[in-house]
Design a protein around this motif. Structure first.
Motif, mmCIF file in Angstrom:
data_model
loop_
_atom_site.group_PDB
_atom_site.id
_atom_site.type_symbol
_atom_site.label_atom_id
_atom_site.label_comp_id
_atom_site.label_asym_id
_atom_site.label_seq_id
_atom_site.Cartn_x
_atom_site.Cartn_y
_atom_site.Cartn_z
ATOM 1 N N GLU A 2 110.880 31.087 13.629
ATOM 2 C CA GLU A 2 110.164 29.825 13.425
ATOM 3 C C GLU A 2 108.651 30.021 13.513
ATOM 4 N N VAL A 3 108.206 30.970 14.356
ATOM 5 C CA VAL A 3 106.769 31.203 14.519
ATOM 6 C C VAL A 3 106.129 31.558 13.181
ATOM 7 N N PHE A 4 106.833 32.360 12.389
ATOM 8 C CA PHE A 4 106.248 32.858 11.150
ATOM 9 C C PHE A 4 106.752 32.124 9.908
ATOM 10 N N SER A 5 107.326 30.955 10.139
ATOM 11 C CA SER A 5 107.749 30.161 8.979
ATOM 12 C C SER A 5 106.561 29.438 8.357
ATOM 13 N N GLN A 6 105.598 29.024 9.201
ATOM 14 C CA GLN A 6 104.361 28.441 8.694
ATOM 15 C C GLN A 6 103.252 28.672 9.707
ATOM 16 N N SER A 7 102.038 28.877 9.204
ATOM 17 C CA SER A 7 100.936 29.300 10.074
ATOM 18 C C SER A 7 100.445 28.194 10.990
ATOM 19 N N ASN A 8 100.615 26.951 10.587
ATOM 20 C CA ASN A 8 100.075 25.849 11.384
ATOM 21 C C ASN A 8 101.172 25.276 12.270
ATOM 22 N N ASN A 9 101.535 26.034 13.310
ATOM 23 C CA ASN A 9 102.549 25.529 14.239
ATOM 24 C C ASN A 9 102.007 25.564 15.659
ATOM 25 N N ALA A 10 102.718 24.992 16.577
ATOM 26 C CA ALA A 10 102.210 24.749 17.928
ATOM 27 C C ALA A 10 101.990 26.016 18.737
ATOM 28 N N GLU A 11 102.575 27.129 18.314
ATOM 29 C CA GLU A 11 102.410 28.368 19.075
ATOM 30 C C GLU A 11 101.152 29.132 18.680
ATOM 31 N N ILE A 12 100.647 28.880 17.482
ATOM 32 C CA ILE A 12 99.493 29.628 16.986
ATOM 33 C C ILE A 12 98.212 29.104 17.632
ATOM 34 N N ILE A 13 97.475 29.981 18.274
ATOM 35 C CA ILE A 13 96.209 29.613 18.902
ATOM 36 C C ILE A 13 95.047 29.870 17.949
ATOM 37 N N TRP A 14 95.124 30.976 17.209
ATOM 38 C CA TRP A 14 94.035 31.305 16.269
ATOM 39 C C TRP A 14 94.591 32.157 15.146
ATOM 40 N N ASP A 15 94.487 31.645 13.926
ATOM 41 C CA ASP A 15 94.913 32.406 12.757
ATOM 42 C C ASP A 15 93.918 32.203 11.628
ATOM 43 N N PHE A 16 93.423 33.319 11.080
ATOM 44 C CA PHE A 16 92.514 33.228 9.936
ATOM 45 C C PHE A 16 93.052 34.093 8.798
ATOM 46 N N SER A 17 94.363 34.046 8.609
ATOM 47 C CA SER A 17 95.000 34.805 7.520
ATOM 48 C C SER A 17 94.833 34.060 6.205
ATOM 49 N N PHE A 18 93.640 34.186 5.618
ATOM 50 C CA PHE A 18 93.408 33.506 4.339
ATOM 51 C C PHE A 18 94.283 34.105 3.246
ATOM 52 N N SER A 19 94.457 35.415 3.299
ATOM 53 C CA SER A 19 95.330 36.093 2.350
ATOM 54 C C SER A 19 95.674 37.448 2.933
ATOM 55 N N LEU A 20 96.806 37.989 2.537
ATOM 56 C CA LEU A 20 97.219 39.305 3.002
ATOM 57 C C LEU A 20 97.341 40.238 1.809
#
Length: 687
Positions: free
Chosen positions: A549-567
């Motif tokens: 579930e953590v990696f199903s979408q970047s904007n979830n309650a467990e993510i504190i900081w993500d700047f993965s604009f593209s991989l």
């Protein structure tokens, strides 16, 4: 009777008024009479010791009404200046008593129009004498010089139409004395260029240095140096005439030396030769191909005429040279700036500041992903299968020329320079997000330093937009303190979380998590526990039900900081085919807190947090702190913490020796490119 009285009073008043006007006219006429003014000067100097020769000569001087209409300022030479032992001007007449005779021409060289008192003599001012010659004023604290000659510190005599100063020497107007060259320098700040300001703005506080040769510049041997005044001006007097000087001007990171070589060649430094500023895109298009060509940037001379600007166009520096001329003032205008003004010049608006901030996040995206892969391949998280270019990292056969490590330094410090620009300029701007931009810039800068510190140890601290050529290594402890200072300063100006459209930005929660992460590296377990607890207890974040579930979408309650604009495809393949890789998530904060609690002796608190993560990852409950290693590896595989964890736990030799790890690999090599260009940096042991 009353009317008669009023009539007589009016007559008396009229008479008095006419009489007063007549007196005024007589006074005005007398003070506009050159002979009267000359006499008044003599009277005001009567009794002045050491001025007898001047008084006698001045009283016979013939002045015109035009000479004295605005008043006159006199620089009267003392009697001692007229004795043998002084070098006299060519037109001086020596008497039988071995003293100079003050001719009318010499006297007029010492007189200027207007009333100029001591307090009015401004540094850099140019005065015109009655003989039409130029006098240059220098003010240094309480010391005042005119044409290099010290004047009295007070007005010796004043009158309605005159003021007198004394000078200890005759003014050399003919250039026969040894130190007669004068260079008048004006400095322009090109970073303040606009189409309406084609040169930029005049800049105060610039250190201007004259060198006798380019070889002297390379050796740091300065002939003369001064600092520009409020008008961007400085005057060098008492210079050797008919001599070429080479000029350097600098203030903070601004200079007139561009793309300077790191080392000397044949005894000189080399750099680009500026030929003014580009004023329009049309000028850029018609010039030789120049990678940094744009309006407001310097236009480099195509020295070899091949139609492109590159290193082959570099010449010996300083390129600005000037030759002094006997008895004349040479005017020189110099533009200072950066190698690339548009990239490094001042930010003009809040809108541009926000754009630069977002650009720094974009740059951080690919930089962080590269570092995550480095950590994984150095450790037992990953290997170089299907990634041959990474195999020297995988088997620890790398050296200081490794391209990946070099790129990490180059791109990391380039972003630090851009963040420093924001930190420098944003305080002078006025926009709503000002405090948030400053805090985020400091937080990102701290994050880059923390990552470099973790893998390379001692680092140079970049305080400006570029690394200074003479920068030295700062110890790991100094870099850590710098990081903590930035993060703690940023925390109070950021909200604990952002709304979804700003989820890529540093929040207060992310900054506190970074403080905990840095403290864990430092083994400051008290601080690590304190700040990780603040994040855990904030209620701003929560664990997802499962890792998937953590990696199903970047904007979830467990993510504190993500700047993965593209991989990139290579990183996505490395990271299990996922679409994003966060820089911080709550799982890591739980694990940081668990380790800190164990090291502080709070085993129960540590196990509680450890088992929360184990349960979420379908691992059995444990009552042993020894399971921290296995838990971290399972819960955060390939997320960029494994190698640094093994080093901190002193397990790297045990786990990685079969891959080729040796003790000196605990720190990666400082890139050779930086050692070549910054002579005060040093290599980590073992490379």
């Amino acid at each position: 009777m009353k009317n008669t009285y009023n009539f007589l009073l009016a007559v008396v008043l009229l008479f008095c008024t006419l009489a007063c006007k007549d007196d005024d006219l007589q006074t005005q006429d007398s003070t506009n009479d050159p002979e009267v003014v000359v006499k008044q000067v003599g009277e005001s100097l009567a009794g002045q010791a050491n001025l007898n020769s001047f008084i006698g000569a001045f009283e016979s001087l013939e002045l015109s009404s035009q000479d004295i209409e605005e008043g006159i300022t006199i620089f009267a030479p003392l009697d001692d200046a007229l004795q043998v032992g002084f070098v006299f001007p060519e037109n001086a007449r020596i008497s039988e008593t071995d003293s100079i005779t003050l001719t009318p021409e010499i006297l007029k060289n010492h007189i200027v129009k207007g009333i100029i008192k001591t307090m009015d003599l401004a540094n850099g001012a140019t005065l015109t004498t009655l003989s039409g010659k130029q006098l240059n004023v220098e003010v240094n604290g309480s010391e005042i010089k005119v044409n290099g000659v010290l004047i009295s510190g007070k007005d010796v005599a004043t009158g309605q139409k005159h003021v007198v100063h004394t000078v200890s020497e005759l003014f050399d107007m003919e250039g026969e004395q040894g130190n007669s060259g004068v260079i008048d320098v004006i400095i322009w700040n090109s970073t303040k260029w606009t189409p309406e300001k084609p040169k930029g703005e005049k800049e105060a506080g610039v250190t201007v240095s004259l060198y006798n040769s380019k070889e002297d510049y390379a050796q740091g041997i300065v002939a003369h140096t001064k600092v520009t005044d409020a008008d961007g001006k400085v005057i060098f007097t008492e210079l050797e005439p008919e001599k070429v000087y080479y000029i350097e001007a600098k203030k903070d990171g601004l200079s007139n030396i561009f793309y300077k070589s790191a080392q000397t060649e044949n005894g000189v430094y080399t750099g680009m030769n500026p030929d003014g500023l580009f004023q329009s895109q049309e000028e850029v298009s018609s010039h030789a191909l120049q990678s940094d060509g744009m309006p407001g940037n310097f236009r480099w001379k195509d020295m070899n005429g091949d139609g492109k600007i590159d290193n082959s166009d570099k010449v010996a520096v300083p390129t600005k040279e000037v030759e002094t001329i006997n008895s004349e003032t040479v005017l020189v205008e110099i533009a200072i700036g950066y190698n690339d003004n548009q990239a490094m010049g001042p930010i003009q608006s809040g809108e541009i500041a926000l754009q630069l901030l977002n650009d720094s996040y974009q740059k951080l995206n690919s930089w962080q992903k590269s570092l995550v892969m480095v950590d994984g391949i150095l450790s037992d998280d990953a290997d170089c299968a299907n990634m041959n270019a990474w195999c020297d990292i995988d088997n620890f056969s790398f050296n200081a020329t490794n391209a990946t490590f070099t790129a990490l330094w180059l791109n990391g410090y380039k972003n630090i320079g851009q963040l420093n620009k924001l930190i420098r300029d944003v305080p002078q701007l006025d926009f709503v997000e000002k405090a948030e931009v400053m805090a985020q810039a400091k937080g990102m800068r701290a994050y880059i330093y923390l990552q470099l510190l973790t893998y390379f140890g001692d680092l140079p601290l970049q305080t400006g937009l570029e690394l200074d050529n003479n920068v030295s290594m700062s110890s790991s402890a100094e870099v850590y303190d710098y990081i903590i200072g930035d993060l703690e300063g940023a925390a109070s100006d950021l909200p604990m979380t952002w709304s979804s459209e700003k989820s890529h930005q540093l929040s207060g929660g992310a900054v506190k998590a970074l403080i905990a992460k840095a403290a864990l590296w430092k083994k400051d377990y008290q601080k690590a526990a304190e700040y990780s607890n603040q994040v855990l207890q904030s209620g701003s974040y929560q664990l997802m039900g499962s890792s998937s579930e953590v990696f199903s979408q970047s904007n979830n309650a467990e993510i504190i900081w993500d700047f993965s604009f593209s991989l990139s495809s290579s990183f996505s393949s490395y990271f299990y085919g996922r679409s994003f890789c966060p820089a911080l998530r709550l799982t890591e904060v739980y694990l940081i807190n668990a380790e800190a609690q164990f090291m502080l002796g709070s085993t129960e608190a540590g196990l509680n947090n450890l088992n929360i993560i184990r349960g979420r990852n379908e691992l059995p409950v444990t009552n042993s702190s020894q399971e921290l290693d296995a838990t971290w590896k399972v819960a955060m595989g390939k997320e960029g913490a494994r190698f640094s964890n093994l080093l901190r736990w002193q397990k790297a030799m045990e786990v990685l020796s079969l891959k080729g790890f040796a003790q000196h690999h605990a720190l990666l090599p400082v890139p050779q490119l930086f050692l070549d260009n910054y002579p005060n940096l040093f290599q980590n042991p073992g490379y």
